[in-house]
Scaffold this motif. Structure first.
Motif, PDB file in Angstrom:
ATOM      1  N   LYS A  64       0.818  -1.211   0.000  1.00 35.41           N
ATOM      2  CA  LYS A  64       0.000   0.000   0.000  1.00 35.41           C
ATOM      3  C   LYS A  64       0.852   1.262   0.000  1.00 35.41           C
ATOM      4  N   ASN A  65       2.091   1.169   0.539  1.00 33.20           N
ATOM      5  CA  ASN A  65       2.981   2.331   0.571  1.00 33.20           C
ATOM      6  C   ASN A  65       3.903   2.399  -0.652  1.00 33.20           C
ATOM      7  N   ASP A  67       6.184   0.313  -1.671  1.00 30.34           N
ATOM      8  CA  ASP A  67       7.527  -0.268  -1.519  1.00 30.34           C
ATOM      9  C   ASP A  67       7.785  -1.390  -2.519  1.00 30.34           C
TER      10      ASP A  67
END
Length: 106
Positions: A64-65, A67
């Motif tokens: 979700k970030n 990465d």
């Protein structure tokens, strides 16, 4: 043996024990029957995550970030090396109900 040489050897041993990183682990996570297992996993920076897709259709491991966004074809696996500490929530873009969390320690 000269005292100066013994001190140099001792210093080298201490330096190498600090500089040489611990052996990184490979952590296996399975995707099967539309479930990520285990759904909660702890790891360390430098560890490798290996996702294993045991389903007959494709999945992703999408953070979700942002990465990582790893594609997992049917019956295949893929890996990713963890680069930073933090908690990473991820899911499958094709099957958003498939969710999991990685807790990455330094």
């Amino acid at each position: 043996m000269k005292p100066g040489r013994l001190a140099s050897i001792a210093l080298a041993v201490v330096f190498l024990s600090v500089v040489v990183p611990a052996h990184a682990a490979t952590i296996r996570i399975t995707m099967e029957d539309l479930v990520i297992s285990p759904a909660d996993m702890s790891a360390k920076v430098g560890d490798t995550i290996e996702w294993i897709n045991k389903d007959v259709f494709a999945h992703t491991a999408t953070a979700k970030n942002s990465d990582f966004d790893v594609m997992l074809p049917p019956q295949k696996s893929a890996t990713f090396v963890l680069k930073k500490a933090g908690t990473i929530d991820y899911y499958c873009r094709y099957h958003p109900n498939m969710k999991a969390t990685l807790k990455v320690e330094p």
